[in-house]
Every structure is written in C-alpha cells, then in structure tokens.
Design a protein around this motif. Sequence first.
Motif, mmCIF file in Angstrom:
data_model
loop_
_atom_site.group_PDB
_atom_site.id
_atom_site.type_symbol
_atom_site.label_atom_id
_atom_site.label_comp_id
_atom_site.label_asym_id
_atom_site.label_seq_id
_atom_site.Cartn_x
_atom_site.Cartn_y
_atom_site.Cartn_z
ATOM 1 N N THR A 49 0.812 -1.024 0.085
ATOM 2 C CA THR A 49 -0.120 0.007 -0.013
ATOM 3 C C THR A 49 0.880 0.983 -0.130
ATOM 4 O O THR A 49 0.640 2.150 -0.542
ATOM 5 C CB THR A 49 -1.004 -0.022 1.336
ATOM 6 O OG1 THR A 49 -1.476 -1.211 1.480
ATOM 7 C CG2 THR A 49 -1.980 1.125 1.116
ATOM 8 N N ILE A 50 1.914 1.373 1.131
ATOM 9 C CA ILE A 50 2.513 2.384 0.956
ATOM 10 C C ILE A 50 3.538 2.774 -0.219
ATOM 11 O O ILE A 50 3.798 3.867 -0.513
ATOM 12 C CB ILE A 50 3.383 2.411 2.419
ATOM 13 C CG1 ILE A 50 2.303 2.626 3.429
ATOM 14 C CG2 ILE A 50 4.421 3.669 2.488
ATOM 15 C CD1 ILE A 50 3.003 2.374 4.797
ATOM 16 N N ILE A 107 1.612 4.028 -2.810
ATOM 17 C CA ILE A 107 1.142 5.663 -2.480
ATOM 18 C C ILE A 107 2.426 6.681 -3.044
ATOM 19 O O ILE A 107 2.303 7.524 -3.579
ATOM 20 C CB ILE A 107 0.690 5.783 -1.079
ATOM 21 C CG1 ILE A 107 -0.700 5.467 -1.028
ATOM 22 C CG2 ILE A 107 0.889 7.242 -0.765
ATOM 23 C CD1 ILE A 107 -1.192 5.258 0.204
ATOM 24 N N ASN A 108 3.349 6.188 -2.556
ATOM 25 C CA ASN A 108 4.841 6.675 -2.920
ATOM 26 C C ASN A 108 4.879 6.841 -4.444
ATOM 27 O O ASN A 108 5.320 8.001 -4.945
ATOM 28 C CB ASN A 108 6.200 6.006 -2.334
ATOM 29 C CG ASN A 108 6.468 6.652 -0.796
ATOM 30 O OD1 ASN A 108 6.326 7.721 -0.426
ATOM 31 N ND2 ASN A 108 6.772 5.669 0.012
ATOM 32 N N PHE A 135 2.464 9.235 -5.844
ATOM 33 C CA PHE A 135 2.865 10.730 -5.214
ATOM 34 C C PHE A 135 4.183 11.140 -6.342
ATOM 35 O O PHE A 135 3.975 12.339 -6.615
ATOM 36 C CB PHE A 135 3.472 10.756 -3.986
ATOM 37 C CG PHE A 135 4.141 11.793 -3.416
ATOM 38 C CD1 PHE A 135 3.267 12.863 -2.772
ATOM 39 C CD2 PHE A 135 5.314 11.602 -3.346
ATOM 40 C CE1 PHE A 135 4.006 13.995 -2.180
ATOM 41 C CE2 PHE A 135 6.106 12.867 -2.736
ATOM 42 C CZ PHE A 135 5.557 13.947 -2.221
ATOM 43 N N GLY A 166 9.867 11.885 -2.004
ATOM 44 C CA GLY A 166 9.407 12.261 -0.658
ATOM 45 C C GLY A 166 10.628 12.117 0.294
ATOM 46 O O GLY A 166 10.649 12.804 1.278
ATOM 47 N N ARG A 185 2.424 13.953 1.670
ATOM 48 C CA ARG A 185 2.604 12.479 1.527
ATOM 49 C C ARG A 185 2.799 12.091 3.098
ATOM 50 O O ARG A 185 2.199 10.831 3.434
ATOM 51 C CB ARG A 185 4.167 12.296 0.793
ATOM 52 C CG ARG A 185 4.701 11.158 0.744
ATOM 53 C CD ARG A 185 5.843 11.177 0.390
ATOM 54 N NE ARG A 185 6.830 9.788 0.663
ATOM 55 C CZ ARG A 185 7.555 9.973 1.765
ATOM 56 N NH1 ARG A 185 7.473 10.994 2.605
ATOM 57 N NH2 ARG A 185 8.159 8.917 2.107
ATOM 58 N N ILE A 211 0.735 8.801 4.612
ATOM 59 C CA ILE A 211 1.285 7.656 4.937
ATOM 60 C C ILE A 211 1.014 7.298 6.449
ATOM 61 O O ILE A 211 0.904 6.191 7.025
ATOM 62 C CB ILE A 211 2.806 7.520 4.423
ATOM 63 C CG1 ILE A 211 2.657 7.412 2.942
ATOM 64 C CG2 ILE A 211 3.366 6.383 5.006
ATOM 65 C CD1 ILE A 211 4.094 7.427 2.339
ATOM 66 N N ILE A 233 -2.474 6.047 7.005
ATOM 67 C CA ILE A 233 -2.430 4.575 6.592
ATOM 68 C C ILE A 233 -1.749 3.766 7.682
ATOM 69 O O ILE A 233 -2.360 2.606 8.020
ATOM 70 C CB ILE A 233 -1.797 4.479 5.327
ATOM 71 C CG1 ILE A 233 -2.699 5.191 3.870
ATOM 72 C CG2 ILE A 233 -1.592 3.069 4.951
ATOM 73 C CD1 ILE A 233 -2.079 5.053 2.534
#
Lengths: 451, 451
Positions: free
Chosen positions: A397-398, A401-402, A405, A413, B394, B398, B401
Amino acid sequence: MSKHNSNTKQIIVLGGGFAGLWAAKEFSKKDGYQITVIDRNNYHLFQPLLYQVASAGLEPEQISYPLRGTFRKMPNVKFRMAEITGLDLDNKTLHSDVGPIQYDGLIIALGSVTSYFGVPGASEFAFSLKNAEEAIDIRNHILSCFEYAQYEPDPKVREELLTFVIVGGGPTGVEYVGALSELVNNSLHRDFKGLHHEDVRIMLVEGEDGPLNGYPEKLRNYANKRLENLNVRGLYKQHVVQVEADKVTLKNGDEISTRTVLWTAGIRGNRVAENMGVPLGHANRIITTPTLQLEDHPEVFVAGDIALPMDGDKPVTGPTVAPNAIQQGALAAKNLQDHFEGKELKPFIYFDKGSLATIGRSSAVVHLGKFQFTGFFAWITWLVVHLLYLIGFRNRTIVFINWAFEYFLFERGVRLIMPKAKDTIPHGKADEYSTEGTEGTALNKRSVKEE
Amino acid sequence: MSKHNSNTKQIIVLGGGFAGLWAAKEFSKKDGYQITVIDRNNYHLFQPLLYQVASAGLEPEQISYPLRGTFRKMPNVKFRMAEITGLDLDNKTLHSDVGPIQYDGLIIALGSVTSYFGVPGASEFAFSLKNAEEAIDIRNHILSCFEYAQYEPDPKVREELLTFVIVGGGPTGVEYVGALSELVNNSLHRDFKGLHHEDVRIMLVEGEDGPLNGYPEKLRNYANKRLENLNVRGLYKQHVVQVEADKVTLKNGDEISTRTVLWTAGIRGNRVAENMGVPLGHANRIITTPTLQLEDHPEVFVAGDIALPMDGDKPVTGPTVAPNAIQQGALAAKNLQDHFEGKELKPFIYFDKGSLATIGRSSAVVHLGKFQFTGFFAWITWLVVHLLYLIGFRNRTIVFINWAFEYFLFERGVRLIMPKAKDTIPHGKADEYSTEGTEGTALNKRSVKEE
C-alpha cells in the motif's frame, strides 16, 4: 528452546533472502522437520527495489518485512538473529556469535556482496548497493553532495561534488541512473535554486557497447535512447581501472573528477563462505552438484546468489536474480526432504520467467518468452510484478502511494539525510575523519574539500 | 552566494524545529530581509510523534520533512546545512564547520537535549528520545532485547532483557509506555511464540503521585487507570538515583534489573549554547528579556525550548512544547523586524492552546480551556490535531495509513532492526564492544550477557 521428538529433523536455513525464504516455505508444508532460519537482520529485504531507496524514492522500511511476521503462519519455522562465523561439516555444527548451532540438514543461502574485481581503490572509495545500510549511505551521500556544492566556491570541487559515476550497465546500474537522473532533474532542481544545474553530470561506465548486455537488441536500443533523453552520459566499451577519493580513471586513460562512484558491476559470494571449509568456485561462490548439494556432504545444500551448481565443468544456474534464488531455494528444500526420505533428487534447471528493467518514469523494457516490449505498458508491467512480489500488505500500500505521489507530483519524498552519523564530517576536514564504525552517513567515504 | 542589495538585512535562524520554522515563515512575508535557516539536519522533525518511531509504529522518514521543500515557497528564505560551533556577538559572526557566517539579525532556536540531572550512570546507560537517531536506537534496542531473550537460558539475564523502565511520567513518558505496552502485547506477542510473555515488565518511574502532573485531576485519574489496564507498573513518588548496565536503583533503595532505561524526565538547552558567550539560566537555557532578546545584543533573539525569557526573577514562558516554540518563533521574527524598523517590541505572552496526550489505542486525555475529556473522542481529537500539524501531504497520507493499519490489525509495521551497526554486538561480548561512533544499533549501550 522448544522440545521436539527425536525423529524430527533439525533444519537450519542460513539467510532470509529470496532463496532462504522460499526454502522455509517449502518445508512449512511438511511434518517431521523443525526449521530455523538464521539471519543477521530480522527482516527480509526486497533487493529489486533497493535502488529506489538509494534515490530517495522509497524508505528502506517499506521494502523490508520482519521475518518473524512471515513465519507466524508456519508453525514449524522459527527465526533466530545471529551472525555465522564458521562451519564444522563433520560434526554438523555451525559456529556463530550466539554459540554453536547443530543441524541435521543445512541450506546455505547467504547471498552475495559487491565484487570490485580487484580494481585499485574501488572497495575503499566506491559505494555498493547490496543492503539497506548501503542504500541509505548512497542517498545521504548524494543529498550531502548537493548541500555542500550549493555553497562551494571552488569550481573544481563543485564539479567533483556534482559528478556521479555509476559503474556497470546491467539492470541495477540502468535502473539506478534513471532514478538518479529524475531525482536530480525534478526534486533537487527545485530544492537547490542557486545551484548551476547544468554542472550536474551522471555517467554510466560499461564494458560492453551499450546498456543491458544480454537483453534483445530492440530493448537495448530503447534503453540507450532513454538514457540519452535522461542526460545520462554512456561511457561504453570502457572499464574503470582505478578509483580515488576525487576521481576515477578509465582504461583509455581518461580521468573523471568525482566524489561519487557507485559500483554495480559485479557480485561475489558472501564472505562468510570463506570460513566454512566448503569448495569455492568463481567469484567466491560455493560449488555444488547439479542437485545443489555439497559433493562430500549430501545433507548440506546451497541456494541463491552464493550457489554455483556445476555439471562437470559447466555451471548449471540462472543469472543471479530473484527468480533464480527462489527456484533454487525451493528445490534445495525439496531435495533435502527427498534426501532424508531416501528418494531420488532432482537436478536444478533454471526456468527463465523473463526479465524486465525500468528506465525512469513511464518507461521500461520487458522480455517475456517471445514477447519483447517497451514504453508505458512495459512500465505498468514492471510496477505490477514488483508490487506482487513485495511482501506485506502495508508495504504494498505505502509503496504504491509513494509511486503515485512521485508520478503525479514529479517529486521524491525521502530527501532526508538520516540517520546522521554522530561524527558528521566537518567540511574540509574529511582527512581527519575515520570511517570506522560509523553508519548511514554522508560523505564518509570521500573527502569533502581540501583546504 | 546570492547577490543582495546593501539595504537587505541578513537574518540567520539557527534551527529548523518548530521555533525556527515559524520564525522563517514570519519573515517570508516581508521585503528587505534575506533569511538563511541553518540546521545540522536537512529536515524538520515532528517531535510530538517521535515516540511512535521508538515503538515501531512509524518510520522516521514519515515524521520528517525536507527543509528545502518547505522553503521552496519562500523566495527570500534559504537553507544551509551546518553545525554551529561558536558565536562572536560583537562582530555579529557565527562560527561553524563550514566557516564563519555573518548576520545582521540572529534568531537562536536550537532546541533542547535530555537532562539527566546528574544522576550517576544515566547519561551513559539510559536512552534519550529527542531526535530521529535516538528513536531508531530505542526501537532497535527493544526488538533486539526480545531477539536475545528468546534464546537466553539464564532467567536472570532474561528478566533484565525483558524489563523496560521509563523514567518520567509527563506526556512523553506516558505516551511511550502506552505505545510500548501495545507493541509488546500485540505484535511482539505474536512474533515471539516461545517466549514467556508474562516475564515482560514495563515500569514508569515518576516523582509525583501519578502520571501527567499538572493536568486536571480527572484526566490524571483516567491516565492512571489506563496505564494499569495496559499492565504498566507505576512507581510513583519515586526517583532514580543510579543507572547501571543491568539495573536502576531507586531512592528507596529498590533495585530493578533491566537493560533498558528510557529517560524522559527532563530537558536542557542544546549544548551549543555553552560556546556562545550568552547568559545561561536554569537547565542551560538562554536568558532573554521578555521580548526574547539578549539584554546586551538587541539584534539577537532566542526562541523555543532553548529560550528562557525572564521578567526580573520571573520566567515568562510556556511549557517546552510545540505551541510555545511556534509562538516564540513567530514573535522573535516579528520583534526582530520591529527592531530594525525602530518600532516598539512586544513582550512574549504564552497563549495556552490546551494539552493532550494519548495512552494506547482509542484513548487519550484532552484539556482545552474549560473542556476536559477522555476516551475515544479525545483520541480522535489527538489524531486530527497531530495530522494537521504534521508537514507534508505525503507524510500525512502515509501516517494515516499506518495508523489505520495499526488500528484494525493490532499490528506495528516497523518491527525492523535497521540500520544495523557495522559492528554488531556479539552476544556475550558486550564488554569488548566500544560504543563510540556507532549508530542506530541494538544493545550498544548495554551489555548483553555475561558469560
């Protein structure tokens, strides 16, 4: 220690990488075995994405998964954190920093480290990208180079700080230069406003005539063009013959001023193998039979990067990539079971599942059987394959998302110099600075500025 | 270096914490000033969530934000990574590891470090929780204690490894014991199957008669009950008088066998202040006028934890929390502008925005003006406030989450011993192991096992 009945075989798996993990999985279905996986780290590291840690795109924690978490679902698999120091084959005993450990069957899956081919200065001054600590080191170093270059009055030193040389045009080198180039051109371009960004040079040194040697011609041409678009200077048919604190020397005599050399050109078996009394072949890898056994010790198997199965004089192994390690780990475990059960063992035959590499955003090359394709669809394929193999729902999941992004904002990030070594290098005092025992620091392998 | 016209005032802000960041923001709206924020790290750290890093819930990168990213939107604010070594007040010059730096106006916002009040052994053997490196150290240490305890045959050593003593019952200590207790009872309980989990002890040592001294009685009672439910042993009206490698001694003579002492009981101003020739007050904090200026140098302001504004003999500051630092940073910047513009300066008056602390899942205490509440709604308030103050879209996504993952699965994702020190402690050889210059390691402050 848990009790076990005397018929239960004690199996030790050394290493929690792809080979070790898949060996443990194979055993978890079988009665009569108690498996202990030993690793110096308490996590499995998803090495194929390590280059994204080194380019500030992902956090190291996101591509790591606690081994104990994986083994929760396997009642007969335990984990022990330890460093192996030696092996007594005759007494079936491992030596370690937590004392001797006995086994009935052993699977050695200790993986590989970077090989510098004896190039002078390389092991001292070049960075390696094989574990989490090394990836963090590189990230911290590159960000620090920009921090210091921003305020550096000497153009010569600035040039050194802003030149990044990647040695080796295989998948790791190519994926890394792509990611580094985008980090520099997007996020760091916006972060460092006063800097002359045209001074930044990213170079790829490769002995063959282009990137991705061994890939089909069409894919190599695509990769070559993509790297040019990303402003990566390809120095092909070239070799590095020396690495120093502030430059590298090529075979043709050219010198490149730089404080950053990343060596992705070769690997060798984990050095622990040298203390094991096992037969070592090319690049320090352990020679085995085609069934992945030690010739004289049929209860000892080897799998993954560290294994060199030989059929006579001929190596019978795939390339040192994750699918090869997974296939060998699973086969070693099956063969070890068959060994104890008196069945016939199977020789290792590598099943090529294809190969793929990404080169910056929205582009990749994919070679699957008779299919070869490039571009956006290849990139999506690359993303899906890597997310599927990544372990852990939270990590997937993370990471996703990264990536989203990064994709939509053209941003990385993790532009953080962290953890910082307690002894930060004073600018201009690198020569007085010892690198021993420090960790995760910037610029600790290179001098910063001579005054 | 950027050019500037001679009327532009050069402002240096030391420190990218809450006070420094809000000072820079205040200046970013004004013409005629060029601001340089200097920090040894290239990121802002959201300290209120640092305890979640130390309890394996969040990754340190998720509560850190690159300072250069923040300053992209502020054209007159620059960042420079450097360590300050001294100050020449008369010549308006800072000394640093990157050379001398001149200023027209200066704001010192260097923050605080842990104060051990001179308790013998505390600075040597206790952990501190004030920066990212220290939080990672604690996480790695606690996970390593479990790794070693799992295979430790000596019950005495096992007891030491599984006893965790937190000193200080303020918000940090309370939030940390809550998080640690849940880490142990949920994730680690599932990870370490062979371990006798009833051996695990978590203790909170506090000089007052209960946790959260200074909070309203109702909230303190709630916190007390919650900690009991979480199996935290409160040792109240107690003081630590000595810390050793394997035990702490209390004022009443009781000894607690432990290899983990976390000291949250006090802070003092950053040690850099000692080399600045500035007037130091209680706990090494810099004494200022009520307008946050140095008495003899009206162009030098101090803000945040390191500031001790005095009205005669009376300190006029809020508690050392983020809102106080934010308010002081903003006022220092405004007053510095007014100083240059010949206007009258305003004295600092702390505006209490309330206080809140969480104690494990679904529970918290909140004190906002005349409102006091506890439980689930207080916990939601706590979550929202912390997400709002966290910098970066971001990071917010995160962290959210991670919290959802933790809430629904009763799980902590970051159970990773990483980065590992290059010199890992050999089990049983801690005495031979030097802690100097190592970073982010496990057990490096404590001996592991005497043999």
